[in-house]
Design an enzyme around this catalytic site. Sequence first.
Site, PDB file in Angstrom:
ATOM      1  N   GLY A 265     -14.227  49.332 -10.499  1.00  0.00           N
ATOM      2  CA  GLY A 265     -14.307  49.260 -12.092  1.00  0.00           C
ATOM      3  C   GLY A 265     -15.517  49.990 -12.522  1.00  0.00           C
TER       4      GLY A 265
ATOM      5  N   TYR B 119     -11.854  34.480 -26.737  1.00  0.00           N
ATOM      6  CA  TYR B 119     -11.778  35.383 -25.167  1.00  0.00           C
ATOM      7  C   TYR B 119     -10.428  34.846 -23.865  1.00  0.00           C
ATOM      8  CZ  TYR B 119     -13.994  36.833 -21.011  1.00  0.00           C
ATOM      9  OH  TYR B 119     -14.038  37.534 -19.194  1.00  0.00           O
TER      10      TYR B 119
ATOM     11  N   LYS C 209     -11.345  33.933 -15.149  1.00  0.00           N
ATOM     12  CA  LYS C 209     -12.527  33.593 -15.246  1.00  0.00           C
ATOM     13  C   LYS C 209     -13.683  32.413 -14.821  1.00  0.00           C
ATOM     14  CE  LYS C 209     -14.424  38.001 -16.321  1.00  0.00           C
ATOM     15  NZ  LYS C 209     -14.504  39.284 -15.226  1.00  0.00           N
TER      16      LYS C 209
HETATM   17  N1  LIG Z   1     -19.248  43.764 -20.940  1.00  0.00           N
HETATM   18  C1  LIG Z   1     -19.488  42.800 -21.384  1.00  0.00           C
HETATM   19  O1  LIG Z   1     -19.507  42.128 -22.088  1.00  0.00           O
HETATM   20  C2  LIG Z   1     -19.367  42.099 -20.018  1.00  0.00           C
HETATM   21  C3  LIG Z   1     -19.824  40.396 -19.795  1.00  0.00           C
HETATM   22  C4  LIG Z   1     -19.680  39.616 -18.389  1.00  0.00           C
HETATM   23  C5  LIG Z   1     -18.797  39.758 -17.615  1.00  0.00           C
HETATM   24  N2  LIG Z   1     -18.449  41.436 -18.216  1.00  0.00           N
HETATM   25  C6  LIG Z   1     -17.399  41.687 -16.567  1.00  0.00           C
HETATM   26  O2  LIG Z   1     -17.592  42.615 -16.140  1.00  0.00           O
HETATM   27  C7  LIG Z   1     -16.872  43.362 -15.308  1.00  0.00           C
HETATM   28  C8  LIG Z   1     -16.521  45.032 -15.626  1.00  0.00           C
HETATM   29  O3  LIG Z   1     -16.331  45.365 -17.139  1.00  0.00           O
HETATM   30  P1  LIG Z   1     -17.427  46.065 -18.327  1.00  0.00           P
HETATM   31  O4  LIG Z   1     -17.938  45.901 -19.463  1.00  0.00           O
HETATM   32  O5  LIG Z   1     -18.117  46.976 -17.209  1.00  0.00           O
HETATM   33  O6  LIG Z   1     -16.154  46.985 -18.880  1.00  0.00           O
HETATM   34  P2  LIG Z   1     -15.420  48.698 -18.373  1.00  0.00           P
HETATM   35  O7  LIG Z   1     -14.164  48.490 -18.863  1.00  0.00           O
HETATM   36  O8  LIG Z   1     -16.557  49.836 -18.026  1.00  0.00           O
HETATM   37  O9  LIG Z   1     -14.993  48.292 -16.328  1.00  0.00           O
HETATM   38  C9  LIG Z   1     -13.735  47.119 -16.314  1.00  0.00           C
HETATM   39  C10 LIG Z   1     -13.132  47.614 -14.857  1.00  0.00           C
HETATM   40  O10 LIG Z   1     -11.977  47.114 -14.836  1.00  0.00           O
HETATM   41  C11 LIG Z   1     -10.881  48.285 -14.264  1.00  0.00           C
HETATM   42  N3  LIG Z   1     -10.044  47.738 -14.631  1.00  0.00           N
HETATM   43  C12 LIG Z   1      -8.682  47.218 -15.614  1.00  0.00           C
HETATM   44  N4  LIG Z   1      -7.526  47.009 -14.724  1.00  0.00           N
HETATM   45  C13 LIG Z   1      -7.698  47.838 -13.555  1.00  0.00           C
HETATM   46  C14 LIG Z   1      -6.779  47.660 -12.371  1.00  0.00           C
HETATM   47  N5  LIG Z   1      -5.739  46.994 -12.088  1.00  0.00           N
HETATM   48  N6  LIG Z   1      -6.710  48.229 -10.991  1.00  0.00           N
HETATM   49  C15 LIG Z   1      -7.952  48.838 -10.687  1.00  0.00           C
HETATM   50  N7  LIG Z   1      -8.702  48.228 -12.112  1.00  0.00           N
HETATM   51  C16 LIG Z   1      -9.033  48.175 -13.027  1.00  0.00           C
HETATM   52  C17 LIG Z   1     -11.503  49.699 -15.621  1.00  0.00           C
HETATM   53  O11 LIG Z   1     -10.384  50.304 -14.945  1.00  0.00           O
HETATM   54  C18 LIG Z   1     -12.664  49.367 -15.235  1.00  0.00           C
HETATM   55  O12 LIG Z   1     -13.856  50.224 -14.547  1.00  0.00           O
HETATM   56  C19 LIG Z   1     -15.664  42.447 -16.398  1.00  0.00           C
HETATM   57  O13 LIG Z   1     -15.264  41.974 -15.184  1.00  0.00           O
HETATM   58  C20 LIG Z   1     -16.131  42.192 -17.023  1.00  0.00           C
HETATM   59  O14 LIG Z   1     -15.222  41.127 -16.734  1.00  0.00           O
HETATM   60  C21 LIG Z   1     -18.268  42.202 -19.064  1.00  0.00           C
HETATM   61  C1  LIG Z   2     -18.339  38.914 -24.734  1.00  0.00           C
HETATM   62  C2  LIG Z   2     -15.995  39.631 -24.991  1.00  0.00           C
HETATM   63  C3  LIG Z   2     -16.157  40.182 -23.955  1.00  0.00           C
HETATM   64  C4  LIG Z   2     -15.845  41.238 -22.986  1.00  0.00           C
HETATM   65  N1  LIG Z   2     -15.931  40.739 -21.568  1.00  0.00           N
HETATM   66  C5  LIG Z   2     -16.519  39.591 -21.302  1.00  0.00           C
HETATM   67  C6  LIG Z   2     -14.932  40.684 -20.483  1.00  0.00           C
HETATM   68  O1  LIG Z   2     -14.817  40.019 -19.845  1.00  0.00           O
HETATM   69  C7  LIG Z   2     -13.694  41.776 -21.409  1.00  0.00           C
HETATM   70  C8  LIG Z   2     -12.574  41.786 -20.405  1.00  0.00           C
HETATM   71  C9  LIG Z   2     -11.552  42.453 -21.497  1.00  0.00           C
HETATM   72  C10 LIG Z   2     -10.384  42.531 -20.594  1.00  0.00           C
HETATM   73  N2  LIG Z   2      -8.922  42.929 -21.044  1.00  0.00           N
HETATM   74  C11 LIG Z   2      -9.348  43.948 -22.219  1.00  0.00           C
HETATM   75  C12 LIG Z   2     -10.472  43.378 -22.898  1.00  0.00           C
HETATM   76  C13 LIG Z   2     -11.674  43.342 -22.211  1.00  0.00           C
HETATM   77  C14 LIG Z   2     -10.498  44.960 -23.553  1.00  0.00           C
HETATM   78  C15 LIG Z   2      -8.961  46.015 -23.758  1.00  0.00           C
HETATM   79  C16 LIG Z   2      -8.376  45.206 -23.587  1.00  0.00           C
HETATM   80  O2  LIG Z   2      -7.210  45.820 -22.870  1.00  0.00           O
HETATM   81  N3  LIG Z   2      -8.026  44.478 -22.546  1.00  0.00           N
HETATM   82  O3  LIG Z   2     -14.228  40.709 -24.172  1.00  0.00           O
HETATM   83  C17 LIG Z   2     -14.342  39.712 -25.828  1.00  0.00           C
HETATM   84  C18 LIG Z   2     -12.868  38.977 -26.062  1.00  0.00           C
HETATM   85  C19 LIG Z   2     -13.002  37.818 -27.090  1.00  0.00           C
HETATM   86  C20 LIG Z   2     -14.779  37.571 -27.570  1.00  0.00           C
HETATM   87  C21 LIG Z   2     -15.585  38.178 -26.710  1.00  0.00           C
HETATM   88  C22 LIG Z   2     -15.591  38.840 -25.247  1.00  0.00           C
END
Ligand SMILES: NC(=O)c1ccc[n+]([C@@H]2O[C@H](COP(=O)([O-])OP(=O)(O)OC[C@H]3O[C@@H](n4cnc5c(N)ncnc54)[C@H](O)[C@@H]3O)[C@@H](O)[C@H]2O)c1
Ligand SMILES: Cc1c(CN(C)C(=O)CCc2cnc3c(c2)CCC(=O)N3)oc2ccccc12
Length: 262
Positions: A15, A157, A164
Amino acid sequence: NIAGLLNGKKGLVTGVANNLSISWAIAQIAKEHGADLAFTYQGEILEKRVTPLAEEVGCDFIVPCDVTDEKSLDTIFEVVKKKWGKLDFLVHSIAFADRNELKGRYIDTTLPNFLNSMNISCYSLTALAKRAEPLMKDGGKIVTLTYYGAQKVVPNYNVMGLAKAALEASVKYLASDMGVNNIRINAISAGPIKTLASSGINDFKSMLSMHENTAPLRKNTTQRDVAGAALYLLSDLSSRVTGEIHYVDCGFNTTIGPSQPK
Ligand SMILES: NC(=O)c1ccc[n+]([C@@H]2O[C@H](COP(=O)([O-])OP(=O)(O)OC[C@H]3O[C@@H](n4cnc5c(N)ncnc54)[C@H](O)[C@@H]3O)[C@@H](O)[C@H]2O)c1
Ligand SMILES: Cc1c(CN(C)C(=O)CCc2cnc3c(c2)CCC(=O)N3)oc2ccccc12
Protein backbone atom coordinates in the site's frame (compact mmCIF):
# COMPACT_ATOMS: atom_id res chain seq x y z
CA ASN A 1 20.30 0.64 16.89
CA ILE A 2 20.26 -1.96 19.66
CA ALA A 3 17.08 -0.39 21.04
CA GLY A 4 15.18 -1.39 17.89
CA LEU A 5 11.83 -2.95 18.70
CA LEU A 6 11.95 -4.79 15.36
CA ASN A 7 15.66 -5.71 15.21
CA GLY A 8 16.25 -8.37 12.55
CA LYS A 9 12.53 -8.74 11.80
CA LYS A 10 11.52 -9.20 8.15
CA GLY A 11 8.43 -7.31 7.08
CA LEU A 12 6.36 -6.97 3.92
CA VAL A 13 4.72 -3.56 3.53
CA THR A 14 1.85 -3.12 1.06
CA GLY A 15 0.00 0.00 0.00
CA VAL A 16 2.86 2.47 -0.42
CA ALA A 17 1.78 4.76 -3.29
CA ASN A 18 3.80 7.86 -2.38
CA ASN A 19 5.40 9.67 0.56
CA LEU A 20 1.97 10.54 1.98
CA SER A 21 0.90 6.90 2.25
CA ILE A 22 0.17 5.73 5.78
CA SER A 23 2.17 2.56 5.11
CA TRP A 24 5.18 4.67 4.09
CA ALA A 25 5.25 6.14 7.61
CA ILE A 26 4.93 2.63 9.02
CA ALA A 27 7.85 1.45 6.84
CA GLN A 28 9.99 4.35 8.02
CA ILE A 29 9.45 3.71 11.73
CA ALA A 30 9.93 -0.05 11.24
CA LYS A 31 13.28 0.71 9.58
CA GLU A 32 14.24 3.05 12.43
CA HIS A 33 13.57 0.10 14.76
CA GLY A 34 15.81 -2.34 12.89
CA ALA A 35 13.44 -4.14 10.52
CA ASP A 36 14.35 -5.51 7.07
CA LEU A 37 11.66 -4.41 4.62
CA ALA A 38 10.11 -5.43 1.33
CA PHE A 39 7.45 -3.39 -0.45
CA THR A 40 4.66 -4.27 -2.86
CA TYR A 41 3.45 -1.65 -5.33
CA GLN A 42 0.45 -1.48 -7.61
CA GLY A 43 1.31 -1.15 -11.28
CA GLU A 44 4.09 0.42 -13.34
CA ILE A 45 2.95 3.97 -12.58
CA LEU A 46 3.58 3.51 -8.86
CA GLU A 47 6.83 1.59 -9.46
CA LYS A 48 8.53 4.90 -10.33
CA ARG A 49 7.20 6.50 -7.15
CA VAL A 50 7.83 3.56 -4.84
CA THR A 51 11.35 2.65 -6.01
CA PRO A 52 13.06 5.77 -4.60
CA LEU A 53 11.14 5.42 -1.33
CA ALA A 54 12.14 1.76 -1.08
CA GLU A 55 15.79 2.72 -1.60
CA GLU A 56 15.48 5.42 1.09
CA VAL A 57 14.75 2.70 3.68
CA GLY A 58 17.25 0.22 2.23
CA CYS A 59 14.42 -2.02 1.14
CA ASP A 60 15.59 -5.58 0.37
CA PHE A 61 13.26 -5.93 -2.64
CA ILE A 62 10.00 -4.68 -4.13
CA VAL A 63 7.35 -6.76 -5.89
CA PRO A 64 4.33 -5.77 -7.98
CA CYS A 65 0.94 -6.52 -6.44
CA ASP A 66 -2.58 -6.16 -7.73
CA VAL A 67 -4.71 -7.90 -5.09
CA THR A 68 -7.42 -8.62 -7.68
CA ASP A 69 -4.92 -10.85 -9.51
CA GLU A 70 -4.50 -14.12 -7.57
CA LYS A 71 -1.33 -14.88 -9.60
CA SER A 72 0.30 -11.66 -8.43
CA LEU A 73 -0.56 -12.60 -4.85
CA ASP A 74 1.12 -16.02 -5.27
CA THR A 75 4.19 -14.42 -6.85
CA ILE A 76 4.69 -12.02 -3.95
CA PHE A 77 5.10 -14.85 -1.47
CA GLU A 78 7.19 -16.98 -3.84
CA VAL A 79 9.64 -14.06 -3.95
CA VAL A 80 9.50 -13.60 -0.15
CA LYS A 81 10.16 -17.32 0.31
CA LYS A 82 13.10 -17.25 -2.11
CA LYS A 83 14.67 -14.04 -0.74
CA TRP A 84 14.02 -14.46 2.98
CA GLY A 85 12.62 -17.97 3.54
CA LYS A 86 10.36 -16.51 6.24
CA LEU A 87 8.25 -13.48 7.18
CA ASP A 88 7.84 -11.82 10.60
CA PHE A 89 5.24 -9.16 9.83
CA LEU A 90 2.83 -7.94 7.17
CA VAL A 91 1.28 -4.47 6.79
CA HIS A 92 -1.98 -4.41 4.82
CA SER A 93 -2.77 -0.87 3.74
CA ILE A 94 -4.98 -1.25 0.69
CA ALA A 95 -8.46 0.04 -0.15
CA PHE A 96 -10.39 1.02 -3.23
CA ALA A 97 -13.93 1.94 -4.26
CA ASP A 98 -15.16 3.63 -7.41
CA ARG A 99 -14.97 7.32 -6.53
CA ASN A 100 -18.50 7.76 -7.88
CA GLU A 101 -19.65 5.62 -4.98
CA LEU A 102 -17.93 7.87 -2.41
CA LYS A 103 -20.55 10.57 -2.73
CA GLY A 104 -24.36 10.66 -2.70
CA ARG A 105 -26.42 7.81 -1.24
CA TYR A 106 -25.01 4.42 -0.26
CA ILE A 107 -28.17 2.74 -1.65
CA ASP A 108 -27.06 3.63 -5.19
CA THR A 109 -24.04 1.30 -5.00
CA THR A 110 -23.89 -1.20 -7.87
CA LEU A 111 -23.16 -4.90 -7.45
CA PRO A 112 -19.95 -4.82 -9.54
CA ASN A 113 -18.56 -1.88 -7.56
CA PHE A 114 -19.74 -3.35 -4.26
CA LEU A 115 -17.95 -6.62 -5.00
CA ASN A 116 -14.84 -4.89 -6.34
CA SER A 117 -14.57 -2.68 -3.25
CA MET A 118 -15.12 -5.67 -0.96
CA ASN A 119 -12.54 -7.69 -2.86
CA ILE A 120 -9.81 -5.05 -2.83
CA SER A 121 -10.55 -3.47 0.56
CA CYS A 122 -11.49 -6.54 2.58
CA TYR A 123 -10.86 -9.94 0.97
CA SER A 124 -7.28 -8.90 0.08
CA LEU A 125 -6.33 -9.08 3.78
CA THR A 126 -7.55 -12.68 4.00
CA ALA A 127 -5.81 -13.59 0.74
CA LEU A 128 -2.52 -12.07 1.91
CA ALA A 129 -2.78 -13.56 5.42
CA LYS A 130 -3.42 -17.04 4.00
CA ARG A 131 -0.24 -16.83 1.92
CA ALA A 132 1.81 -15.24 4.70
CA GLU A 133 0.88 -17.82 7.35
CA PRO A 134 3.15 -20.67 6.10
CA LEU A 135 6.12 -18.25 6.16
CA MET A 136 5.38 -17.13 9.74
CA LYS A 137 6.64 -20.36 11.35
CA ASP A 138 8.19 -18.43 14.27
CA GLY A 139 4.95 -16.57 14.76
CA GLY A 140 4.03 -13.29 13.10
CA LYS A 141 2.22 -9.97 13.27
CA ILE A 142 -0.27 -8.51 10.81
CA VAL A 143 -1.64 -4.95 10.87
CA THR A 144 -4.35 -3.50 8.64
CA LEU A 145 -5.88 -0.02 8.36
CA THR A 146 -9.56 0.67 8.94
CA TYR A 147 -11.81 3.68 9.46
CA TYR A 148 -14.65 4.72 11.80
CA GLY A 149 -17.04 4.66 8.83
CA ALA A 150 -17.16 0.90 9.50
CA GLN A 151 -18.91 1.49 12.84
CA LYS A 152 -20.97 4.65 12.33
CA VAL A 153 -22.35 6.31 9.22
CA VAL A 154 -19.85 8.82 7.83
CA PRO A 155 -21.58 10.74 5.03
CA ASN A 156 -20.23 9.70 1.60
CA TYR A 157 -18.04 6.87 2.93
CA ASN A 158 -20.86 4.59 1.73
CA VAL A 159 -19.69 1.28 0.24
CA MET A 160 -16.25 1.74 1.83
CA GLY A 161 -18.03 1.58 5.20
CA LEU A 162 -19.36 -1.84 4.29
CA ALA A 163 -15.90 -2.97 3.21
CA LYS A 164 -14.30 -1.71 6.42
CA ALA A 165 -17.01 -3.33 8.55
CA ALA A 166 -16.24 -6.62 6.84
CA LEU A 167 -12.49 -5.97 7.19
CA GLU A 168 -12.87 -5.41 10.96
CA ALA A 169 -14.90 -8.61 11.32
CA SER A 170 -12.27 -10.49 9.29
CA VAL A 171 -9.56 -9.28 11.71
CA LYS A 172 -11.39 -11.12 14.51
CA TYR A 173 -11.93 -14.32 12.49
CA LEU A 174 -8.31 -14.31 11.24
CA ALA A 175 -7.09 -13.73 14.82
CA SER A 176 -9.13 -16.76 15.87
CA ASP A 177 -7.75 -18.92 13.04
CA MET A 178 -4.09 -17.94 13.38
CA GLY A 179 -3.62 -17.41 17.12
CA VAL A 180 -2.72 -21.05 17.63
CA ASN A 181 0.22 -20.43 15.27
CA ASN A 182 1.28 -17.42 17.35
CA ILE A 183 0.28 -15.01 14.62
CA ARG A 184 -1.39 -11.84 15.87
CA ILE A 185 -3.56 -9.63 13.65
CA ASN A 186 -4.93 -6.19 14.57
CA ALA A 187 -6.43 -3.15 12.85
CA ILE A 188 -5.62 0.51 13.35
CA SER A 189 -8.64 2.77 12.89
CA ALA A 190 -7.09 6.08 11.85
CA GLY A 191 -8.69 9.50 11.82
CA PRO A 192 -8.91 11.32 8.47
CA ILE A 193 -5.46 12.04 7.00
CA LYS A 194 -4.52 13.86 3.80
CA THR A 195 -3.23 11.16 1.45
CA LEU A 196 -3.69 10.14 -2.19
CA ALA A 197 -6.68 8.00 -1.14
CA SER A 198 -8.35 10.90 0.65
CA SER A 199 -7.54 13.52 -1.99
CA GLY A 200 -10.43 14.07 -4.34
CA ILE A 201 -12.91 13.26 -1.58
CA ASN A 202 -15.20 16.23 -1.79
CA ASP A 203 -15.25 18.41 1.30
CA PHE A 204 -12.31 16.56 2.86
CA LYS A 205 -10.93 19.88 4.12
CA SER A 206 -14.09 20.65 6.09
CA MET A 207 -14.06 17.10 7.48
CA LEU A 208 -10.51 17.64 8.73
CA SER A 209 -11.43 20.91 10.43
CA MET A 210 -14.60 19.35 11.92
CA HIS A 211 -12.41 16.62 13.41
CA GLU A 212 -9.92 19.14 14.78
CA ASN A 213 -12.76 21.05 16.45
CA THR A 214 -14.54 17.97 17.80
CA ALA A 215 -11.94 15.36 18.80
CA PRO A 216 -11.06 15.34 22.53
CA LEU A 217 -7.43 16.21 21.68
CA ARG A 218 -8.66 19.03 19.39
CA LYS A 219 -6.11 17.91 16.81
CA ASN A 220 -5.91 15.84 13.65
CA THR A 221 -4.05 12.55 13.15
CA THR A 222 -0.84 12.22 11.11
CA GLN A 223 0.73 9.27 9.29
CA ARG A 224 3.49 9.31 11.96
CA ASP A 225 0.92 9.00 14.76
CA VAL A 226 -0.49 5.89 13.05
CA ALA A 227 3.03 4.54 12.51
CA GLY A 228 3.76 4.71 16.26
CA ALA A 229 0.70 2.58 17.02
CA ALA A 230 1.65 0.19 14.21
CA LEU A 231 5.14 -0.19 15.73
CA TYR A 232 3.53 -1.22 19.03
CA LEU A 233 1.22 -3.74 17.29
CA LEU A 234 4.08 -5.14 15.16
CA SER A 235 6.40 -5.47 18.19
CA ASP A 236 6.37 -7.77 21.20
CA LEU A 237 5.05 -4.91 23.34
CA SER A 238 1.61 -6.06 22.13
CA SER A 239 2.34 -9.77 22.67
CA ARG A 240 -1.10 -10.49 24.16
CA VAL A 241 -3.11 -8.31 21.79
CA THR A 242 -4.91 -9.83 18.80
CA GLY A 243 -8.20 -9.32 16.97
CA GLU A 244 -8.35 -5.71 18.15
CA ILE A 245 -9.40 -2.46 16.48
CA HIS A 246 -7.04 0.18 17.86
CA TYR A 247 -8.21 3.78 17.38
CA VAL A 248 -5.64 6.44 16.50
CA ASP A 249 -8.08 9.30 15.92
CA CYS A 250 -7.45 11.85 18.71
CA GLY A 251 -10.35 10.22 20.59
CA PHE A 252 -12.96 11.24 18.02
CA ASN A 253 -14.79 7.88 18.14
CA THR A 254 -15.35 8.14 21.91
CA THR A 255 -17.67 11.15 21.92
CA ILE A 256 -20.88 12.36 20.32
CA GLY A 257 -19.24 15.72 19.76
CA PRO A 258 -17.74 18.69 21.57
CA SER A 259 -19.23 18.58 25.08
CA GLN A 260 -16.54 20.84 26.59
CA PRO A 261 -16.05 24.47 25.62
CA LYS A 262 -13.46 24.94 22.88
N1 LIG B 1 -6.25 8.61 4.67
C1 LIG B 1 -7.22 8.40 5.56
O1 LIG B 1 -7.98 9.31 5.95
C2 LIG B 1 -7.44 7.03 6.12
C3 LIG B 1 -8.05 6.89 7.38
C4 LIG B 1 -8.28 5.60 7.89
C5 LIG B 1 -7.89 4.49 7.17
N2 LIG B 1 -7.28 4.65 5.97
C6 LIG B 1 -6.87 3.43 5.23
O2 LIG B 1 -5.45 3.42 5.13
C7 LIG B 1 -5.09 2.57 4.03
C8 LIG B 1 -4.04 3.28 3.18
O3 LIG B 1 -4.64 4.40 2.57
P1 LIG B 1 -3.83 5.81 2.49
O4 LIG B 1 -4.70 6.84 3.08
O5 LIG B 1 -2.43 5.61 2.97
O6 LIG B 1 -3.85 6.13 0.93
P2 LIG B 1 -2.91 5.61 -0.26
O7 LIG B 1 -3.64 5.96 -1.51
O8 LIG B 1 -1.52 6.11 -0.05
O9 LIG B 1 -2.89 4.01 -0.08
C9 LIG B 1 -3.88 3.21 -0.67
C10 LIG B 1 -3.15 2.08 -1.34
O10 LIG B 1 -4.06 1.09 -1.82
C11 LIG B 1 -3.43 0.53 -2.97
N3 LIG B 1 -4.35 -0.23 -3.80
C12 LIG B 1 -5.57 0.16 -4.27
N4 LIG B 1 -6.08 -0.81 -5.06
C13 LIG B 1 -5.16 -1.83 -5.08
C14 LIG B 1 -5.11 -3.09 -5.71
N5 LIG B 1 -6.09 -3.51 -6.52
N6 LIG B 1 -4.01 -3.87 -5.51
C15 LIG B 1 -3.00 -3.46 -4.71
N7 LIG B 1 -2.98 -2.26 -4.08
C16 LIG B 1 -4.07 -1.47 -4.28
C17 LIG B 1 -2.90 1.75 -3.71
O11 LIG B 1 -1.92 1.37 -4.66
C18 LIG B 1 -2.33 2.56 -2.55
O12 LIG B 1 -0.96 2.25 -2.39
C19 LIG B 1 -6.40 2.24 3.28
O13 LIG B 1 -6.85 0.96 3.69
C20 LIG B 1 -7.37 3.30 3.81
O14 LIG B 1 -8.71 2.82 3.77
C21 LIG B 1 -7.03 5.88 5.41
C1 LIG C 1 -12.06 9.89 5.78
C2 LIG C 1 -12.48 9.49 4.39
C3 LIG C 1 -11.71 8.83 3.44
C4 LIG C 1 -10.30 8.32 3.59
N1 LIG C 1 -10.44 6.90 3.96
C5 LIG C 1 -10.74 6.58 5.35
C6 LIG C 1 -10.41 5.86 3.05
O1 LIG C 1 -10.53 4.71 3.43
C7 LIG C 1 -10.21 6.18 1.57
C8 LIG C 1 -10.56 4.96 0.74
C9 LIG C 1 -10.71 5.22 -0.71
C10 LIG C 1 -11.10 4.16 -1.48
N2 LIG C 1 -11.26 4.29 -2.82
C11 LIG C 1 -11.01 5.46 -3.44
C12 LIG C 1 -10.62 6.58 -2.71
C13 LIG C 1 -10.43 6.47 -1.30
C14 LIG C 1 -10.41 7.88 -3.42
C15 LIG C 1 -9.89 7.65 -4.82
C16 LIG C 1 -10.69 6.59 -5.52
O2 LIG C 1 -10.90 6.64 -6.74
N3 LIG C 1 -11.17 5.54 -4.80
O3 LIG C 1 -12.40 8.58 2.30
C17 LIG C 1 -13.67 9.15 2.48
C18 LIG C 1 -14.75 9.18 1.62
C19 LIG C 1 -15.92 9.81 2.05
C20 LIG C 1 -16.00 10.37 3.34
C21 LIG C 1 -14.91 10.33 4.20
C22 LIG C 1 -13.73 9.72 3.77
